[in-house]
Design an enzyme around this catalytic site. Structure first.
Site, PDB file in Angstrom:
ATOM      1  N   GLN A  10       7.892 -17.980-162.912  1.00 29.61           N
ATOM      2  CA  GLN A  10       8.743 -17.358-163.928  1.00 29.61           C
ATOM      3  C   GLN A  10       9.207 -18.395-164.944  1.00 29.61           C
ATOM      4  O   GLN A  10       9.516 -19.531-164.605  1.00 29.61           O
ATOM      5  CB  GLN A  10       9.941 -16.690-163.255  1.00 29.61           C
ATOM      6  CG  GLN A  10      10.513 -15.556-164.053  1.00 29.61           C
ATOM      7  CD  GLN A  10      11.364 -14.627-163.198  1.00 29.61           C
ATOM      8  OE1 GLN A  10      11.181 -14.551-161.996  1.00 29.61           O
ATOM      9  NE2 GLN A  10      12.282 -13.926-163.826  1.00 29.61           N
ATOM     10  N   ARG A 120      10.134  -7.828-155.036  1.00 27.07           N
ATOM     11  CA  ARG A 120      10.765  -9.150-155.011  1.00 27.07           C
ATOM     12  C   ARG A 120      11.686  -9.340-156.214  1.00 27.07           C
ATOM     13  O   ARG A 120      12.822  -9.806-156.085  1.00 27.07           O
ATOM     14  CB  ARG A 120       9.664 -10.218-154.998  1.00 27.07           C
ATOM     15  CG  ARG A 120      10.135 -11.671-154.840  1.00 27.07           C
ATOM     16  CD  ARG A 120       8.894 -12.567-154.766  1.00 27.07           C
ATOM     17  NE  ARG A 120       9.195 -13.971-154.520  1.00 27.07           N
ATOM     18  CZ  ARG A 120       9.346 -14.885-155.478  1.00 27.07           C
ATOM     19  NH1 ARG A 120       9.258 -14.524-156.749  1.00 27.07           N
ATOM     20  NH2 ARG A 120       9.585 -16.143-155.168  1.00 27.07           N
ATOM     21  N   HIS A 204      16.144 -19.057-155.160  1.00 30.77           N
ATOM     22  CA  HIS A 204      15.805 -20.120-154.203  1.00 30.77           C
ATOM     23  C   HIS A 204      17.035 -20.843-153.648  1.00 30.77           C
ATOM     24  O   HIS A 204      17.101 -22.072-153.618  1.00 30.77           O
ATOM     25  CB  HIS A 204      14.812 -21.108-154.828  1.00 30.77           C
ATOM     26  CG  HIS A 204      13.509 -20.481-155.171  1.00 30.77           C
ATOM     27  ND1 HIS A 204      12.614 -20.035-154.223  1.00 30.77           N
ATOM     28  CD2 HIS A 204      12.943 -20.187-156.380  1.00 30.77           C
ATOM     29  CE1 HIS A 204      11.564 -19.506-154.817  1.00 30.77           C
ATOM     30  NE2 HIS A 204      11.744 -19.577-156.119  1.00 30.77           N
TER      31      HIS A 204
END
Length: 319
Positions: A10, A120, A204
């Protein structure tokens, strides 16, 4: 073999990406059509026409980037004779790019990959209330120092290294106040620059656990085959091939650090000298040159890149 195929994450998205490939090559067009059917909507219209704000939405950007990468991969296969099994020592991808890598290596179907990335993207966006989290880039610090900065900044909140991109670029992620503290601490530790990133969620890090749970459920329902060549896992910076481990590491990846610097270094240490970045943008090619001295990054995102990629692959095979 001295080549690896890598796939962007991304941030590499841009309105119009992949359109020229689809117009020039039926193999590319077929990928975009398959993604549209899998999602039950015309994602291609958003990719090629925008608006940019709609493409930037995580649930759109993730399957869109995968579609462009797989379209480019199919053109390389049909027009330039590329074969993951024959020509790549490894595949790897940055964050969502790991899904693209697995699809390119035959581990996941394109349709399943599109649906997984839609899930996701939605799950990552929903995991944390808008404005509650943040990410920041720390430039000019090594990874160990950046981790120490994140630990100091946490103060009971979440702040952890999200991306170790290489070339002195580490991204931290977590609660907004903690990430803001990390920016100031990093500057005092000698960072060349430290700034908040314009992202919609703190990817993350442990705050993404609800998204990891959602992906565990989604991944349980898809078939994962052994890839044609090993995929270098984001969370391990080491190759994996067993379907059960691939599934487990993809779940861990949602909350874990993207160890891109170590992943590239691993591949280079095992003979890779040319890294083909397949899809939109040139971010990974730039990082490769900063991580491994003498390594070549070859970007393949449009029709004009196909011939040069074929020449680079020939050079890789003869070296």
């Amino acid at each position: 073999m001295t080549a690896a195929f890598t796939f962007p994450g991304q941030g590499s998205q841009a309105v119009g990406m992949g359109k020229a490939l689809a117009e020039a090559f039926p193999a590319a067009r077929a990928v975009f059509d398959e993604v549209d059917v899998a999602l039950g909507e015309k994602l291609t219209a958003v990719i090629w026409e925008g608006p940019g704000e709609t493409l930037q939405l995580t649930q759109n950007a993730q399957p869109a980037l995968m579609a462009v990468s797989l379209a480019a991969m199919r053109v390389l296969e049909s027009e330039a004779g590329f074969s993951v099994a024959k020509h790549a020592a490894y595949v790897a991808g940055h964050s969502l790019g790991e899904y693209s890598a697995l699809a390119a290596a035959g581990s996941l179907s394109i349709s399943d990959t599109a649906r997984l990335l839609r899930t996701r993207g939605l799950a990552m966006q929903k995991a944390v209330s808008v404005g509650a989290g943040a990410m920041a880039a720390l430039l000019g610090l090594d990874y160990e120092t950046a981790v120490a900065v994140a630990d100091e900044a946490a103060q009971g909140q979440v702040c952890q290294a999200a991306n170790d991109n290489g070339g002195g670029q580490v991204v931290v992620s977590g609660d907004k106040a903690a990430v803001e503290r990390a920016v100031e601490i990093a500057k005092s530790r000698g960072a060349k620059r430290a700034m908040l990133l314009p992202v919609s969620a703190p990817f993350h890090c442990r705050l993404m656990q609800p998204a990891a749970d959602a992906m565990a459920e989604a991944l349980a329902g898809v078939i994962i085959k052994p890839p044609a060549v090993p995929v270098v896992s984001n969370v391990l910076a080491a190759p994996i091939s067993k379907p059960d481990e691939i599934r487990r590491r993809l779940i861990e990846q949602v909350t874990g650090t993207v160890r891109w610097r170590e992943s590239v270094a691993y591949m280079a240490a095992h003979g890779v000298t040319r890294f083909f970045e397949i899809g939109s943008g040139k971010v990974l090619s730039g990082l490769v040159k900063r991580i491994v001295e003498g390594a070549a990054g070859v970007s393949v995102g449009g029709p004009n890149d196909i011939v040069s990629a074929k020449d680079a692959l020939a050079a890789a095979q003869s070296s």
